[in-house]
Design a protein around this motif. Structure first.
Motif, short mmCIF file in Angstrom:
data_model
loop_
_atom_site.label_atom_id
_atom_site.label_comp_id
_atom_site.label_asym_id
_atom_site.label_seq_id
_atom_site.Cartn_x
_atom_site.Cartn_y
_atom_site.Cartn_z
N UNK A 240 0.82 -1.22 0.00
CA UNK A 240 0.00 0.00 0.00
C UNK A 240 0.86 1.27 0.00
N UNK A 241 1.78 1.35 -0.94
CA UNK A 241 2.66 2.52 -1.03
C UNK A 241 2.65 3.00 -2.47
N UNK A 242 2.11 4.21 -2.71
CA UNK A 242 1.94 4.72 -4.06
C UNK A 242 3.19 4.72 -4.92
N UNK A 243 4.31 5.29 -4.44
CA UNK A 243 5.53 5.30 -5.25
C UNK A 243 6.02 3.90 -5.63
N UNK A 244 5.81 2.92 -4.75
CA UNK A 244 6.20 1.55 -5.05
C UNK A 244 5.33 1.00 -6.19
N UNK A 260 -6.62 -2.18 -8.55
CA UNK A 260 -6.06 -1.88 -7.23
C UNK A 260 -4.78 -1.06 -7.33
N UNK A 261 -3.95 -1.36 -8.33
CA UNK A 261 -2.71 -0.62 -8.50
C UNK A 261 -2.98 0.84 -8.87
N UNK A 262 -3.95 1.06 -9.72
CA UNK A 262 -4.29 2.44 -10.08
C UNK A 262 -4.80 3.21 -8.88
N UNK A 263 -5.59 2.56 -8.04
CA UNK A 263 -6.08 3.22 -6.82
C UNK A 263 -4.91 3.65 -5.95
N UNK A 264 -3.90 2.81 -5.85
CA UNK A 264 -2.74 3.17 -5.04
C UNK A 264 -1.96 4.32 -5.66
N UNK A 265 -1.76 4.28 -6.96
CA UNK A 265 -0.99 5.33 -7.61
C UNK A 265 -1.71 6.68 -7.57
N UNK A 380 -12.42 -1.72 -15.53
CA UNK A 380 -11.66 -1.97 -14.31
C UNK A 380 -12.51 -2.02 -13.05
N UNK A 381 -13.61 -1.27 -13.02
CA UNK A 381 -14.37 -1.13 -11.77
C UNK A 381 -15.84 -1.42 -12.01
N UNK A 382 -16.37 -2.31 -11.19
CA UNK A 382 -17.77 -2.69 -11.30
C UNK A 382 -18.68 -1.74 -10.52
N UNK A 383 -18.12 -1.07 -9.50
CA UNK A 383 -18.94 -0.17 -8.69
C UNK A 383 -18.79 1.26 -9.22
N UNK A 384 -19.90 1.93 -9.49
CA UNK A 384 -19.81 3.29 -10.03
C UNK A 384 -19.11 4.27 -9.09
N UNK A 385 -19.18 4.02 -7.76
CA UNK A 385 -18.56 4.95 -6.82
C UNK A 385 -17.04 4.93 -6.95
N UNK A 391 -11.71 8.11 -11.72
CA UNK A 391 -11.77 9.04 -12.86
C UNK A 391 -11.51 10.47 -12.42
N UNK A 392 -12.10 10.85 -11.28
CA UNK A 392 -11.91 12.23 -10.81
C UNK A 392 -10.43 12.55 -10.60
N UNK A 393 -9.70 11.60 -10.01
CA UNK A 393 -8.26 11.83 -9.79
C UNK A 393 -7.48 11.84 -11.10
#
Length: 525
Positions: A240-244, A260-265, A380-385, A391-393
């Motif tokens: 759980x480390x973005x730069x990694x 999951x990787x995109x969420x971390x980045x 990539x994502x099944x849940x709209x939230x 997408x916002x990020x």
């Protein structure tokens, strides 16, 4: 003076953290640790710190600090006016302002011609009906006749005319060779990277490096390489480390781990508060009808609905794009953008700031193709939230630069200059031939870059390309790929005699593989 600036930067960082949800969560977690019966008063500070580290809060805090530093780079002119820090070149600021006025004029003209308001409150019955069909908005959206009257405010070709027309009247000296654009149509000298700088930057993509999603492994079996990548990727996600995660993604993300990787980045962690905020945005959509909604409906119908890869996600797209237009959090990105959010005034109060509101609330007027920024994410994502927050990020960190006038090296003007420079250097014969038959290459590649290739490449290739955008935190890979495509189709392009013929040669890119083309463009010469 430099020390004062650095101190102010740290204070701004602390202030940003204090106003974030992370600060509240971290405070609550610290209180929970302090309340543990096993903790002695004399060891309170060390015990709380150790407990937070053990619970993973240190990584979350580091990710937040890293995200702030990446999205708020230290300016070279700390005491300059805010508008100068947003865009240091006055002639580009004026060009952006003129472009914004033109967009607003087009929007207001449409309102007048069609006799529809910028915004209206929906009747209670209409609100209930829309709520009941929230997941089927594509089926029961505005009627075809009504939508046929709505036209996109602008398209990439309109924005290209603005970019081509940019000139600095104060610039008279002969530019240095690295800036000079011999045959291109970008007329302002911006500093862009040399090919050797790009090779160093993207060294992890060199031809001798195995890449996820590329079937040309020579040293090891493909299955073994993919298994090793997945195993390593799971450990990266666990850390759980973005730069990694960014370092790992430089060679691509496995399909099963990409979300999951995109969420971390991007530092996206969706919790109950985020779900509640999305529901509030949804309620705002139900309560008020905006003209921008119709622009989004029209755009989805013209782009994603007509695409064999994305038409099944039509309803999903509305569940993201309509709340997006109401999200005032997105206004924060204007601190780093040369653009300014448009304003609307209450009737009869034109010009009086107290009666002005941002329109739309997020400050972003969509263009033709805007929905394609979202479409690939639906895989990539099944849940709209979660899809919404990712997408916002993506938009706030990257895509906003693709439709505004700025001197930023990753703005669309700089990317256009980099494209023309690389193509002249790598394919001078091709560039000159196309120019001589009236086909400036940028007039074809501009729309690719402005939409980050979404809707042009196959969806999996778009995701592999966006892996690298996130991993290297740079949009400069877009012109590199554009040059590679021209090189790949060189044989046929050298035979064309008209612009339409060149467009036909480059009309279908869905069979191309993005990563091998980038590798060849950067490392084969």
């Amino acid at each position: 003076m430099v020390e004062q600036f650095q101190e102010q930067y740290v204070l701004d960082l602390l202030q940003d953290l204090r106003t974030s949800k992370l600060y509240t969560d971290l405070h609550n977690a610290a209180q929970t640790e302090a309340a543990k019966a096993s903790l002695r008063i004399s060891d309170l500070k060390k015990g709380v710190q150790a407990g937070l580290v053990q619970s993973g809060w240190d990584r979350r805090l580091r990710n937040a600090v890293c995200k702030y530093m990446q999205t708020h780079p230290k300016t070279s002119q700390p005491h300059a006016p805010p508008e100068q820090n947003k865009e240091p070149l006055a002639h580009l600021r004026k060009a952006q302002q003129a472009w914004e006025k033109k967009i607003l004029k087009s929007l207001n003209s449409m309102c007048t011609e069609l006799n529809i308001p910028l915004a209206r409150r929906r009747p209670e019955r209409e609100q209930r009906e829309m709520s009941s069909r929230w997941t089927e908005l594509g089926t029961d959206g505005p009627g075809n006749y009504y939508l046929s009257q709505i036209r996109p405010v602008y398209a990439p070709k309109d924005f290209l005319e603005v970019v081509i027309g940019l000139q600095n009247t104060n610039y008279q000296t002969t530019p240095a060779p690295s800036f000079y654009n011999f045959w291109g149509i970008i007329q302002i000298p911006l500093k862009v990277k040399e090919i050797n700088e790009l090779r160093l930057q993207y060294s992890d993509m060199s031809i001798n490096q195995c890449q996820t999603g590329v079937d040309d492994y020579t040293d090891i079996p493909a299955e073994l390489f993919e298994l090793d990548r997945v195993k390593l990727g799971k450990n990266v996600i666990k850390a759980n480390h973005g730069p990694l995660a960014q370092e790992y993604a430089k060679k691509g993300c496995p399909v099963s781990l990409r979300g999951d990787l995109w969420c971390q980045m991007l530092v996206v962690e969706v919790d109950d508060v985020d779900v509640l905020y999305y529901d509030q945005l949804k309620a705002n959509v139900l309560q008020h009808d905006l003209l921008v909604d119709n622009l989004l409906y029209k755009d989805v119908k013209l782009t994603a609905t007509n695409d064999d890869q994305y038409f099944v996600f039509e309803d999903f797209l509305y569940q993201v794009l309509l709340p997006f237009s109401r999200d005032t959090h997105i206004l924060k990105h204007f601190q780093q953008s040369s653009a300014t959010p448009p304003k609307s005034y209450i009737r009869g109060k034109l010009g009086i700031e107290e009666f002005a509101v941002f329109y739309p609330p997020n400050g972003v007027i969509p263009f033709h193709g805007f929905a394609m920024y979202v479409s690939p994410l639906c895989f990539l994502y099944k849940e709209p939230v979660k899809l919404y927050y990712v997408y916002r990020e993506l938009y706030m960190q990257y895509f906003f630069r693709l439709h505004s006038v700025s001197s930023h090296p990753e703005g669309i003007v700089g990317l256009s200059q980099l494209f023309e420079k690389l193509l002249q250097e790598q394919e001078p014969q091709l560039f000159y031939h196309l120019k001589s038959v009236g086909c400036q290459p940028l007039k074809i590649s501009f729309k690719w870059m402005m939409r980050a290739f979404s809707g042009f490449l196959a969806s999996e290739q778009v995701l592999l390309l966006w892996d690298r955008i996130l991993a290297y935190r740079s949009l400069e890979i877009l012109p590199v790929l554009s040059v590679a495509i021209f090189s790949f189709r060189k044989t046929n392009l050298m035979k064309v005699q008209t612009f339409n013929a060149a467009e036909a040669v480059l009309a279908d890119l869905t069979t191309l593989q993005a990563v091998p083309l980038i590798q060849l463009s950067l490392f084969s010469q």
